[in-house]
Motif scaffolding. Structure first.
Motif, PDB file in Angstrom:
ATOM      1  N   ASN A 145     -12.355  17.448 -13.586  1.00 63.98           N
ATOM      2  CA  ASN A 145     -12.260  18.801 -14.128  1.00 63.98           C
ATOM      3  C   ASN A 145     -10.810  19.264 -14.212  1.00 63.98           C
ATOM      4  N   LEU A 146      -9.995  18.866 -13.206  1.00 64.25           N
ATOM      5  CA  LEU A 146      -8.573  19.216 -13.216  1.00 64.25           C
ATOM      6  C   LEU A 146      -7.866  18.538 -14.389  1.00 64.25           C
ATOM      7  N   SER A 147      -8.175  17.263 -14.604  1.00 63.89           N
ATOM      8  CA  SER A 147      -7.549  16.538 -15.721  1.00 63.89           C
ATOM      9  C   SER A 147      -7.923  17.156 -17.068  1.00 63.89           C
ATOM     10  N   ILE A 148      -9.198  17.548 -17.203  1.00 63.90           N
ATOM     11  CA  ILE A 148      -9.653  18.172 -18.457  1.00 63.90           C
ATOM     12  C   ILE A 148      -8.929  19.492 -18.684  1.00 63.90           C
ATOM     13  N   ALA A 149      -8.767  20.280 -17.622  1.00 64.34           N
ATOM     14  CA  ALA A 149      -8.098  21.573 -17.752  1.00 64.34           C
ATOM     15  C   ALA A 149      -6.632  21.394 -18.145  1.00 64.34           C
ATOM     16  N   ARG A 150      -5.959  20.424 -17.534  1.00 62.94           N
ATOM     17  CA  ARG A 150      -4.553  20.151 -17.895  1.00 62.94           C
ATOM     18  C   ARG A 150      -4.436  19.660 -19.343  1.00 62.94           C
ATOM     19  N   ALA A 151      -5.374  18.821 -19.761  1.00 66.84           N
ATOM     20  CA  ALA A 151      -5.352  18.322 -21.139  1.00 66.84           C
ATOM     21  C   ALA A 151      -5.558  19.454 -22.139  1.00 66.84           C
TER      22      ALA A 151
END
Length: 368
Positions: A145-151
């Motif tokens: 979820n963190l990676s998706i938010a940063r992307a």
């Protein structure tokens, strides 16, 4: 009966007089023609010369800038700023247009808050995982979820960056095609930009010249805008294949444009320089008469009495340029060829070499 006899006698005398006059007239004309001097035709002439003949492959083509594009938008949006003027020079990286990006900026702030929340969640699961208070699956989900938010933040920032349209290279701008406040679509032309520091010329040559051309050869070019100026450049590229239908090969040459005279789209005539040929027989083109039965020149020769006569000689024209022609056969260096007056001549006609009425000098004294 006597009257008839008298009429017959009179008619006979009259016919005899007419016949006698005719014979006398024909005899007088024959004597005049036999004793009349042979006519002499005035001509101009020059000597055929052995010269070094420069060779070129002629072609035509169109100029393009070394770099030239139509600047367009990658994303849709309304024009908020126009930071250029038509016809001005710009440097690479200069911002030309800014599209309205307030919505995307607000979405970035929201996405950044989402990133912060996911960072805290992921950090909490990392601590819990150390004491086996949380499963590995929950930690993996939090990290994803963190990676998706940063992307998502990166995506929004990339969209904002694309709403600032910049010059891709140094160049001169054309006339702008949009107005302030206009809504533009992806791919819509905003303005053209052309790098005029150097120019490229694309043209074609017959495939038989492939063996005598190579990159680096010197080329000369003229354009209609400056007909008396010769631009020099280099052959820079040859297409690796020959066109099947035309038998031509595409060639490209480059030219420096420090003067700024050349423009993309100009029609140009180009000559590719080849090694010069030595000891070529060169005559003025006016000396060569062209016909369906072959080309010929009149060579001035002296007869046994010392009179100058025009001798018709068949020639093979090897090359022509401007007002000069190279002969492959028929004439030797030093032969005096007639340059003007040949239309009135026949083989063996008596001639007299006179001065050129235009230059005031004998054409045999100098050759163009």
């Amino acid at each position: 009966m006597k009257r008839i006899l008298i009429v017959l006698i009179g008619a006979g005398v009259l016919l005899g007089g007419v016949f006698g006059y005719t014979l006398f007239r024909q005899n007088a004309i024959s004597q005049y023609l036999a004793n009349r001097p042979e006519p002499t035709t005035p001509v101009t002439a020059t000597e055929a010369e052995a010269q070094t003949w420069p060779r070129f492959i002629p072609a035509t083509g169109w100029l393009t800038a070394v770099n030239g594009v139509d600047v367009s938008a990658e994303v849709a949006g309304r024009i908020g700023e126009l930071n250029f003027k038509s016809g001005y020079f710009v440097a690479a990286g200069d911002t030309l247009v800014k599209l309205d990006a307030e919505v995307e900026k607000a979405e970035v702030r929201s996405a950044q808050a989402e990133v912060r929340l996911n960072e805290l969640t992921a950090e909490r699961y990392r601590k819990l995982r150390k004491t086996d208070a949380a499963s590995q699956a929950r930690l993996d989900e939090a990290e994803a979820n963190l990676s998706i938010a940063r992307a998502n933040v990166a995506k929004l920032r990339a969209t904002i960056d694309k709403k600032e349209i910049k010059a891709p290279f140094d160049g001169v701008l054309g006339i702008r095609a949009v107005d302030l406040g206009e809504y533009v679509q992806p791919g819509q032309k905003i303005v053209t930009i052309q790098d005029l520091s150097s120019m490229l010329l694309d043209f074609s040559v017959p495939q038989q010249y492939l063996a005598v051309i190579s990159t680096g050869q010197e080329v000369q070019m003229t354009v209609e805008s400056y007909p008396d100026r010769v631009f020099k450049g280099k052959l820079t590229a040859l297409d690796p294949k020959v066109d099947l239908q035309s038998g031509l090969i595409q060639v490209q040459a480059s030219f420096s444009n420090e003067s700024g005279l050349l423009r993309p789209g100009m029609f140009a005539k180009v000559d590719i320089a080849l090694p010069a040929e030595e000891n070529q027989i060169v005559v003025p083109q006016t000396a060569v008469s062209y016909s369906l039965y072959g080309d010929f020149v009149y060579v001035v020769k002296a007869d046994e009495n010392g009179d100058l006569r025009a001798q018709q000689t068949v020639v093979e024209v090897k090359d022509r340029r401007k007002n000069r022609a190279v002969l492959a056969s028929g004439v030797a260096a030093g032969d005096k060829v007639i340059t003007t007056g040949s239309v009135r001549l026949s083989n063996g006609a008596k001639v007299q070499i006179v001065e050129d009425s235009l230059s005031g000098a004998s054409a045999s004294d100098a050759a163009e």
